[in-house]
Design a protein around this motif. Structure first.
Motif, PDB file in Angstrom:
ATOM      1  N   ARG A   2      99.288 -51.564  40.275  1.00 23.96           N
ATOM      2  CA  ARG A   2      98.336 -52.137  39.322  1.00 23.96           C
ATOM      3  C   ARG A   2      98.805 -53.512  38.884  1.00 23.96           C
ATOM      4  N   ARG A   3      97.839 -54.420  38.762  1.00 21.71           N
ATOM      5  CA  ARG A   3      98.149 -55.786  38.328  1.00 21.71           C
ATOM      6  C   ARG A   3      97.196 -56.269  37.239  1.00 21.71           C
ATOM      7  N   VAL A   4      96.294 -55.402  36.809  1.00 14.51           N
ATOM      8  CA  VAL A   4      95.253 -55.828  35.878  1.00 14.51           C
ATOM      9  C   VAL A   4      95.825 -56.185  34.513  1.00 14.51           C
ATOM     10  N   GLU A   5      96.845 -55.469  34.045  1.00 13.13           N
ATOM     11  CA  GLU A   5      97.390 -55.768  32.721  1.00 13.13           C
ATOM     12  C   GLU A   5      98.051 -57.140  32.703  1.00 13.13           C
ATOM     13  N   ARG A   6      98.940 -57.409  33.637  1.00 13.98           N
ATOM     14  CA  ARG A   6      99.650 -58.693  33.653  1.00 13.98           C
ATOM     15  C   ARG A   6      98.685 -59.846  33.845  1.00 13.98           C
ATOM     16  N   ASN A   7      97.657 -59.679  34.688  1.00 16.26           N
ATOM     17  CA  ASN A   7      96.713 -60.767  34.921  1.00 16.26           C
ATOM     18  C   ASN A   7      95.823 -61.022  33.709  1.00 16.26           C
ATOM     19  N   THR A   8      95.430 -59.957  33.016  1.00 16.75           N
ATOM     20  CA  THR A   8      94.615 -60.126  31.809  1.00 16.75           C
ATOM     21  C   THR A   8      95.437 -60.773  30.702  1.00 16.75           C
ATOM     22  N   LEU A   9      96.691 -60.385  30.574  1.00 21.50           N
ATOM     23  CA  LEU A   9      97.554 -61.034  29.586  1.00 21.50           C
ATOM     24  C   LEU A   9      97.712 -62.518  29.893  1.00 21.50           C
ATOM     25  N   ARG A  10      97.784 -62.864  31.161  1.00 19.36           N
ATOM     26  CA  ARG A  10      97.877 -64.272  31.546  1.00 19.36           C
ATOM     27  C   ARG A  10      96.615 -65.022  31.122  1.00 19.36           C
ATOM     28  N   LEU A  11      95.454 -64.426  31.316  1.00 15.44           N
ATOM     29  CA  LEU A  11      94.207 -65.059  30.878  1.00 15.44           C
ATOM     30  C   LEU A  11      94.184 -65.217  29.363  1.00 15.44           C
ATOM     31  N   LEU A  12      94.668 -64.228  28.652  1.00 19.95           N
ATOM     32  CA  LEU A  12      94.713 -64.330  27.190  1.00 19.95           C
ATOM     33  C   LEU A  12      95.588 -65.497  26.754  1.00 19.95           C
ATOM     34  N   ASP A  13      96.696 -65.701  27.433  1.00 21.37           N
ATOM     35  CA  ASP A  13      97.561 -66.840  27.110  1.00 21.37           C
ATOM     36  C   ASP A  13      96.858 -68.167  27.398  1.00 21.37           C
ATOM     37  N   ILE A  14      96.135 -68.230  28.513  1.00 23.72           N
ATOM     38  CA  ILE A  14      95.406 -69.459  28.867  1.00 23.72           C
ATOM     39  C   ILE A  14      94.334 -69.757  27.823  1.00 23.72           C
ATOM     40  N   PHE A  15      93.591 -68.748  27.407  1.00 23.21           N
ATOM     41  CA  PHE A  15      92.552 -68.951  26.398  1.00 23.21           C
ATOM     42  C   PHE A  15      93.169 -69.353  25.057  1.00 23.21           C
ATOM     43  N   ALA A  16      94.305 -68.770  24.723  1.00 24.93           N
ATOM     44  CA  ALA A  16      94.954 -69.132  23.462  1.00 24.93           C
ATOM     45  C   ALA A  16      95.383 -70.587  23.464  1.00 24.93           C
ATOM     46  N   GLU A  17      95.924 -71.049  24.586  1.00 26.68           N
ATOM     47  CA  GLU A  17      96.326 -72.450  24.688  1.00 26.68           C
ATOM     48  C   GLU A  17      95.133 -73.382  24.543  1.00 26.68           C
ATOM     49  N   ALA A  18      93.982 -72.979  25.065  1.00 29.78           N
ATOM     50  CA  ALA A  18      92.774 -73.804  25.013  1.00 29.78           C
ATOM     51  C   ALA A  18      91.967 -73.584  23.741  1.00 29.78           C
ATOM     52  N   LYS A  19      92.402 -72.633  22.911  1.00 30.75           N
ATOM     53  CA  LYS A  19      91.682 -72.275  21.681  1.00 30.75           C
ATOM     54  C   LYS A  19      90.243 -71.852  21.979  1.00 30.75           C
ATOM     55  N   VAL A  20      90.103 -71.000  22.985  1.00 29.56           N
ATOM     56  CA  VAL A  20      88.808 -70.490  23.419  1.00 29.56           C
ATOM     57  C   VAL A  20      88.753 -68.989  23.171  1.00 29.56           C
ATOM     58  N   GLN A  21      87.644 -68.540  22.605  1.00 30.06           N
ATOM     59  CA  GLN A  21      87.401 -67.111  22.462  1.00 30.06           C
ATOM     60  C   GLN A  21      86.333 -66.684  23.455  1.00 30.06           C
ATOM     61  N   ALA A  22      86.564 -65.553  24.113  1.00 30.02           N
ATOM     62  CA  ALA A  22      85.731 -65.115  25.223  1.00 30.02           C
ATOM     63  C   ALA A  22      85.265 -63.681  24.998  1.00 30.02           C
ATOM     64  N   THR A  23      84.432 -63.212  25.916  1.00 32.35           N
ATOM     65  CA  THR A  23      84.019 -61.808  25.947  1.00 32.35           C
ATOM     66  C   THR A  23      84.673 -61.141  27.146  1.00 32.35           C
TER      67      THR A  23
END
Length: 317
Positions: A56-77
């Motif tokens: 499984r790789r979904v957790e690590r990849n989703t956490l990476r996206l969360l970090d990218i969004f946090a850096e950009a100050k973007v909130q997503a669905t």
């Protein structure tokens, strides 16, 4: 490559003028959270019974996206599979804590048009309950796996409303071999009272509905073309564009499925190494927001709301 894509690639569209984005419309950033082995492209080669035995790789990849969004100050669905939420409840809490919307992608990644109404009801009910238990928030949004609500499965909208969903983003108004509802509205519409359908974004060029919503096409198109299409969609539709991607699309090191058909492998692995850099540019070039804040506010928003599959009243161009 589709005829539409070939036409765009060989056309003289000037994408350079899109370097300064100024439509003033916030767009919806969305993530369809599923692991690499759960995609429709591999459905014929990876059996469901094997899902729990694959890396499984979904957790690590989703956490990476969360970090990218946090850096950009973007909130997503985040449209989450119940299957994922059941195994990673802490990930659901992290999504909510970071200020993102938790929404449903169904439980087991089964196409809507492959299920009976009773099976579909059980799937979306189980997913909603699992997500709400894990995230501690009400789940109001739904996206069908493989955008599989179409003209032959419009019954799904009534079930979603009855199960407490407020909106769906499951219709893709174009022709594609895996999905699509050609001729469906290109902007948000209300198929029944209490539920809004928010289609994926397309742009009509030279008589062709061209996808402008991300996913595999975001990896296929040169980045300036993706940016130009989103800008064009904002101006033509006077509505938010809906962009989506998957966590596995920023993971070029994922296990390879060599037994899958060539077309499936081409679609899945194309330009995985470039997606993260393109995403970061996209986050800088456009304003982004959660789906619920764009479409479930007290006011109808700066976009048209029509009422049916056949009502094609669009804003003047």
């Amino acid at each position: 490559m589709s005829a539409a894509t070939r036409s765009l690639s060989s056309s003289s569209i000037d994408t350079s003028s899109s370097s300064s984005i100024g439509t003033g419309i916030a767009n919806a950033m969305t993530v369809d959270v599923e692991d690499y082995f759960q995609v429709e492209a591999f459905a014929s080669t990876i059996e469901r019974k094997d899902w729990d035995h694959l890396p499984r790789r979904v957790e690590r990849n989703t956490l990476r996206l969360l970090d990218i969004f946090a850096e950009a100050k973007v909130q997503a669905t985040f449209f989450m599979l119940g299957w994922v939420a059941q195994r990673y409840p802490a990930l659901m809490r992290r999504i909510v804590t970071d200020g993102h919307e938790l929404a449903s992608h169904g439980f087991g990644h089964r196409r809507v048009d492959s299920q009976s109404p009773d099976a579909f009801r059980a799937d979306v009910r189980d997913a909603k309950q699992t997500l709400e238990d894990a995230g501690g928030v009400h789940v109001r949004g739904y996206r069908a796996p493989t955008f599989s609500i179409g003209r032959n499965s419009t019954w799904a909208h009534a079930i979603l409303a009855e199960e407490g969903y407020r909106y769906s983003s499951s219709v893709y108004p174009l022709k594609h071999d895996l999905y699509g509802s050609p001729g469906a509205p290109q902007t948000a519409f209300a198929p029944l009272s209490g539920l809004i359908e928010v289609p994926l974004t397309t742009v009509r060029l030279l008589g062709i509905d061209v996808p402008a919503s991300g996913g595999g096409f975001f990896r296929l198109y040169p980045y300036p073309l993706s940016r130009w299409l989103l800008t064009r969609a904002n101006r033509a539709n006077r509505a938010p564009a809906i962009f989506y991607l998957h966590p596995w699309e920023i993971d070029p090191e994922q296990p390879r499925q060599s037994q899958a058909p060539f077309l499936a492998r081409f679609r899945h692995y194309l330009n995985l190494g470039r997606t993260e850099a393109r995403l970061r540019r996209l986050l800088r070039n456009f304003p982004w927001a959660r789906m619920d804040r764009l479409f479930l506010g007290d006011r109808s928003g700066p976009f048209p709301l029509i009422t049916s599959w056949t009502d094609h009243r669009f804003p003047s161009r």
